[in-house]
Design a protein around this motif. Structure first.
Motif, PDB file in Angstrom:
ATOM      1  N   ARG A 153       0.870  -1.166   0.000  1.00 41.76           N
ATOM      2  CA  ARG A 153       0.000   0.000   0.000  1.00 41.76           C
ATOM      3  C   ARG A 153       0.912   1.223   0.000  1.00 41.76           C
ATOM      4  NH1 ARG A 153      -3.672  -1.276   3.715  1.00 41.76           N
ATOM      5  NH2 ARG A 153      -2.360  -0.636   5.464  1.00 41.76           N
ATOM      6  N   ILE A 154       0.822   2.049  -1.040  1.00 42.29           N
ATOM      7  CA  ILE A 154       1.738   3.170  -1.239  1.00 42.29           C
ATOM      8  C   ILE A 154       0.980   4.483  -1.061  1.00 42.29           C
ATOM      9  CG2 ILE A 154       3.203   4.366  -2.929  1.00 42.29           C
ATOM     10  CD1 ILE A 154       3.866   1.651  -4.123  1.00 42.29           C
ATOM     11  N   THR A 155       1.583   5.409  -0.319  1.00 39.15           N
ATOM     12  CA  THR A 155       1.050   6.765  -0.150  1.00 39.15           C
ATOM     13  C   THR A 155       2.082   7.757  -0.657  1.00 39.15           C
ATOM     14  OG1 THR A 155      -0.213   6.083   1.809  1.00 39.15           O
ATOM     15  CG2 THR A 155       0.109   8.450   1.460  1.00 39.15           C
ATOM     16  N   VAL A 156       1.669   8.622  -1.580  1.00 39.70           N
ATOM     17  CA  VAL A 156       2.551   9.655  -2.131  1.00 39.70           C
ATOM     18  C   VAL A 156       1.997  11.018  -1.729  1.00 39.70           C
ATOM     19  CG1 VAL A 156       3.659  10.575  -4.200  1.00 39.70           C
ATOM     20  CG2 VAL A 156       3.053   8.143  -4.092  1.00 39.70           C
ATOM     21  N   ASN A 157       2.830  11.833  -1.103  1.00 38.87           N
ATOM     22  CA  ASN A 157       2.400  13.138  -0.625  1.00 38.87           C
ATOM     23  C   ASN A 157       2.070  14.069  -1.793  1.00 38.87           C
ATOM     24  OD1 ASN A 157       2.893  12.333   2.046  1.00 38.87           O
ATOM     25  ND2 ASN A 157       5.029  13.001   1.936  1.00 38.87           N
ATOM     26  N   PRO A 158       1.184  15.041  -1.588  1.00 38.99           N
ATOM     27  CA  PRO A 158       0.862  15.997  -2.661  1.00 38.99           C
ATOM     28  C   PRO A 158       2.118  16.677  -3.198  1.00 38.99           C
ATOM     29  CG  PRO A 158      -0.692  16.224  -0.857  1.00 38.99           C
ATOM     30  CD  PRO A 158       0.368  15.284  -0.375  1.00 38.99           C
ATOM     31  N   GLY A 159       2.247  16.685  -4.518  1.00 33.73           N
ATOM     32  CA  GLY A 159       3.386  17.318  -5.167  1.00 33.73           C
ATOM     33  C   GLY A 159       4.652  16.502  -5.171  1.00 33.73           C
ATOM     34  N   ALA A 160       4.645  15.316  -4.547  1.00 28.15           N
ATOM     35  CA  ALA A 160       5.860  14.508  -4.431  1.00 28.15           C
ATOM     36  C   ALA A 160       6.008  13.567  -5.619  1.00 28.15           C
ATOM     37  CB  ALA A 160       5.858  13.723  -3.127  1.00 28.15           C
ATOM     38  N   SER A 161       7.222  13.070  -5.787  1.00 25.45           N
ATOM     39  CA  SER A 161       7.551  12.227  -6.931  1.00 25.45           C
ATOM     40  C   SER A 161       8.555  11.171  -6.532  1.00 25.45           C
ATOM     41  CB  SER A 161       8.125  13.089  -8.061  1.00 25.45           C
ATOM     42  OG  SER A 161       8.674  12.301  -9.087  1.00 25.45           O
ATOM     43  N   LEU A 162       8.328   9.932  -6.966  1.00 20.43           N
ATOM     44  CA  LEU A 162       9.335   8.887  -6.801  1.00 20.43           C
ATOM     45  C   LEU A 162      10.403   9.056  -7.875  1.00 20.43           C
ATOM     46  CD1 LEU A 162       6.709   7.785  -5.381  1.00 20.43           C
ATOM     47  CD2 LEU A 162       7.620   5.499  -5.816  1.00 20.43           C
ATOM     48  N   SER A 163      11.487   8.335  -7.755  1.00 17.24           N
ATOM     49  CA  SER A 163      12.562   8.442  -8.730  1.00 17.24           C
ATOM     50  C   SER A 163      12.150   7.821 -10.063  1.00 17.24           C
ATOM     51  CB  SER A 163      13.824   7.750  -8.205  1.00 17.24           C
ATOM     52  OG  SER A 163      13.569   6.384  -7.954  1.00 17.24           O
ATOM     53  N   LEU A 164      12.801   8.281 -11.132  1.00 14.41           N
ATOM     54  CA  LEU A 164      12.683   7.617 -12.429  1.00 14.41           C
ATOM     55  C   LEU A 164      13.546   6.369 -12.341  1.00 14.41           C
ATOM     56  CD1 LEU A 164      11.596   7.814 -15.359  1.00 14.41           C
ATOM     57  CD2 LEU A 164      13.777   8.927 -15.947  1.00 14.41           C
ATOM     58  N   GLN A 165      12.934   5.178 -12.476  1.00  8.83           N
ATOM     59  CA  GLN A 165      13.638   3.953 -12.130  1.00  8.83           C
ATOM     60  C   GLN A 165      13.241   2.796 -13.030  1.00  8.83           C
ATOM     61  OE1 GLN A 165      11.308   2.059  -8.472  1.00  8.83           O
ATOM     62  NE2 GLN A 165      11.730   4.250  -8.084  1.00  8.83           N
ATOM     63  N   MET A 166      13.968   1.677 -12.822  1.00  2.00           N
ATOM     64  CA  MET A 166      13.718   0.455 -13.575  1.00  2.00           C
ATOM     65  C   MET A 166      14.105  -0.726 -12.706  1.00  2.00           C
ATOM     66  SD  MET A 166      15.627  -2.026 -15.381  1.00  2.00           S
ATOM     67  CE  MET A 166      17.109  -1.300 -16.089  1.00  2.00           C
ATOM     68  N   HIS A 167      13.430  -1.885 -12.933  1.00  4.13           N
ATOM     69  CA  HIS A 167      13.722  -3.100 -12.189  1.00  4.13           C
ATOM     70  C   HIS A 167      14.131  -4.213 -13.150  1.00  4.13           C
ATOM     71  CE1 HIS A 167      11.721  -0.938  -9.005  1.00  4.13           C
ATOM     72  NE2 HIS A 167      10.591  -0.918  -9.696  1.00  4.13           N
TER      73      HIS A 167
ATOM     74  N   ILE B  47      16.538  -1.776  -7.725  1.00  5.94           N
ATOM     75  CA  ILE B  47      16.103  -0.472  -8.240  1.00  5.94           C
ATOM     76  C   ILE B  47      17.291   0.188  -8.921  1.00  5.94           C
ATOM     77  CG2 ILE B  47      15.206   1.824  -7.695  1.00  5.94           C
ATOM     78  CD1 ILE B  47      13.821   0.672  -5.274  1.00  5.94           C
ATOM     79  N   VAL B  48      17.156   0.508 -10.177  1.00  3.94           N
ATOM     80  CA  VAL B  48      18.140   1.311 -10.899  1.00  3.94           C
ATOM     81  C   VAL B  48      17.536   2.700 -11.068  1.00  3.94           C
ATOM     82  CG1 VAL B  48      19.500   1.578 -12.997  1.00  3.94           C
ATOM     83  CG2 VAL B  48      19.013  -0.718 -12.104  1.00  3.94           C
ATOM     84  N   ARG B  49      18.094   3.701 -10.404  1.00  6.62           N
ATOM     85  CA  ARG B  49      17.547   5.059 -10.466  1.00  6.62           C
ATOM     86  C   ARG B  49      18.283   5.865 -11.537  1.00  6.62           C
ATOM     87  NH1 ARG B  49      17.375   4.385  -4.596  1.00  6.62           N
ATOM     88  NH2 ARG B  49      15.196   4.372  -3.924  1.00  6.62           N
TER      89      ARG B  49
ATOM     90  N   GLY C 238      18.155  13.215  -4.514  1.00  6.79           N
ATOM     91  CA  GLY C 238      19.591  12.958  -4.571  1.00  6.79           C
ATOM     92  C   GLY C 238      19.965  11.505  -4.382  1.00  6.79           C
ATOM     93  N   ARG C 239      19.076  10.547  -4.700  1.00  5.06           N
ATOM     94  CA  ARG C 239      19.378   9.147  -4.503  1.00  5.06           C
ATOM     95  C   ARG C 239      19.750   8.414  -5.799  1.00  5.06           C
ATOM     96  NH1 ARG C 239      13.976   7.059  -2.112  1.00  5.06           N
ATOM     97  NH2 ARG C 239      13.260   8.376  -3.833  1.00  5.06           N
ATOM     98  N   ALA C 240      19.786   9.128  -6.934  1.00  2.00           N
ATOM     99  CA  ALA C 240      20.114   8.468  -8.200  1.00  2.00           C
ATOM    100  C   ALA C 240      21.538   7.949  -8.169  1.00  2.00           C
ATOM    101  CB  ALA C 240      19.939   9.457  -9.342  1.00  2.00           C
ATOM    102  N   LYS C 241      21.731   6.728  -8.726  1.00  2.00           N
ATOM    103  CA  LYS C 241      23.047   6.108  -8.704  1.00  2.00           C
ATOM    104  C   LYS C 241      23.518   5.870 -10.123  1.00  2.00           C
ATOM    105  CE  LYS C 241      22.189   3.727  -4.353  1.00  2.00           C
ATOM    106  NZ  LYS C 241      22.074   2.443  -3.665  1.00  2.00           N
TER     107      LYS C 241
END
Length: 468
Positions: free
Chosen positions: A378-392, A457-459, A465-468
């Motif tokens: 169950r995922i909750t995303v805050n207003p205006g927030a964004s997860l990373s651009l990623q791939m699995h 997770i490949v960001r 600032g978590r992109a690798k």
């Protein structure tokens, strides 16, 4: 008189209150006494005597929790300093003192742990004002708690004679019960609160004399720190070079200018479930219960949970329930919860460090079910927030919107999903989840694949600032 600048230390892990407090979400971020979290209560307690917004020193892994909880209090910290590793209190305070000196000529630093309870704010304010007079003359003041009884869980301070501010004769480690009884009976010993007040310049002068290697490492860590709008990130290599020591050992036991002021304000470091029971409101039978609790014929018990807890015929028992663990113990034995945490770590289990519900800078996810080759969150995303651009590499994902609006990047396309709409993210496809709305976004994620670990997770891009 110089202004009082609060320094709030928020780097602890708080595992003595497991299973509620864990390394990833320690007790300073929990509402253990009242509606405010302990960090928020610390700021609200000191705000009436503060001459400036606080400097907060926190573990870098807790940066977004600290920032969000301060924002909820409508306070923008003078600095939110992130420690890459813990080096104990003396270096943390040194960093705060250096930061204070860089923005003003000098200030009185009121050093406060973020996870303590003080029941009498007025008595606390009066003690701070009295201590400020001594600190303004160059003294390094600590606050000695007037003991309410022999306590083996605290260190002690032996003071000189007199009223009000008095000389510190010595600091002593946590005693056994017989020694603690002698200390309290003598009237010369006070509990060591871990709270201090002194000029930033005086503390740095003492460090230069007593701990030059520590001061040099802290200067380098701050000089090489990376800074952005919200955080000051200390240089990891420079900070790691600092000796790890408490302010008691590094400075207060050695300086000739240490003084103490007695404090009788309903203080507790809330270092165990029994200590939390002591400072909690109780019913006529001595029970302190938080949540949905039914008790029958119970005395002097403590219960904390979100689901229904039924207690029958118990005395001096603690029951703590979370989504993934239950702890039951006698109040006289709850200090031994550290042995439970140690065993969990030895077994390689995750419950020592993280809750089932994991908080992220964009919101949170709760792993509500899992089995062979599948997991449901169950995922909750805050207003205006964004997860990373990623791939699995090893899993595909199905997203079903429960409430709010989702903006989904899936490969080369971008789509909007409303309530009851869904999408599918194939294995290996680049994707991003965003909340463009004004309300929280809630969705169910069903993962399927050969490996479902969080490290798959490949960001490619991340606003945090978590992109690798």
């Amino acid at each position: 008189m110089l202004p009082i600048l609060p320094v709030i230390l928020s780097g602890g892990s708080g595992t003595r209150l497991w299973p509620l407090s864990r390394e990833a979400y320690p007790k300073q971020f929990l509402p253990l006494v009242g509606e405010d979290t302990m960090l928020q209560a610390t700021w609200k307690r000191v705000a009436p005597v503060a001459g400036a917004a606080p400097i907060v020193v926190a573990n870098q892994e807790h940066r977004f929790m600290a920032a969000e909880q301060l924002r909820e209090c409508d306070v923008a910290p003078a600095a939110l300093i992130l420690e890459p590793i813990g080096r104990n209190t003396a270096p943390a305070i040194a960093i705060a003192a250096l930061q204070a000196r860089s923005t003003c000529d000098d200030a009185l630093l009121l050093v406060l742990p973020s996870d303590h309870v003080v029941r009498d704010d007025e008595a606390f304010h009066a003690a701070v004002r009295e201590a400020a007079v001594a600190a303004n003359t160059g003294k390094l003041v600590t606050f000695g708690i007037v003991p309410t009884g022999p306590e083996t869980g605290y260190g002690y301070i032996k003071s000189g004679a007199g009223l009000g501010v008095r000389a510190v004769e010595r600091f002593v480690e946590k005693p056994n019960m017989a020694t603690a009884q002698e200390y309290v009976a003598s009237g010369e010993y006070f509990w060591n609160s871990g709270m201090f007040l002194f000029k930033a310049s005086r503390y740095l002068e003492e460090l230069k004399t007593l701990q030059p290697a520590m001061l040099s490492a802290c200067e380098q860590a701050l000089a090489k720190a990376t800074r952005d709008t919200d955080f000051i990130r200390l240089d990891a290599d420079a900070f790691a070079a600092s000796p790890s020591d408490s302010i008691d050992y590094a400075v207060m036991e050695k300086t000739a200018d240490a003084v103490m002021i007695p404090l009788d304000a309903g203080w507790s470091d809330v270092g165990s479930w029994s200590a939390l029971w002591e400072v909690s409101d109780k019913d006529a039978s001595g029970n302190a219960h938080h949540g949905d609790v039914i008790e029958i014929d119970c005395r002097d018990t403590y219960a904390y949970g979100t689901r229904l807890i039924a207690m029958v015929g118990l005395q001096d028992v603690v029951v703590v329930e979370t989504d993934d663990a239950i702890m039951v113990g006698h109040r006289d034995r709850v200090q031994d919860v550290k042995e439970v945490v140690a065993r969990i770590k030895r077994d390689g289990r995750s419950e020592a460090a993280a809750h089932r519900k994991v908080y992220r800078p964009w919101g949170a996810y709760d792993s509500i079910d899992n089995g062979s080759r599948f997991q449901v969150k169950r995922i909750t995303v805050n207003p205006g927030a964004s997860l990373s651009l990623q791939m699995h590499h090893h899993r595909a994902e199905h997203w079903i919107v429960v409430s709010g609006t989702a903006k989904v990047t899936r490969g080369e396309e971008t789509i909007l999903l409303a309530e009851n709409q869904s999408t599918y993210i194939p294995l290996g496809v680049t994707h991003r989840l965003e909340n463009p709305g004004k309300l929280p976004l809630e969705l169910i994620e069903v993962q399927s694949g050969s490996y479902l670990g969080e490290d798959d997770i490949v960001r490619f891009d991340d606003v945090y600032g978590r992109a690798k």
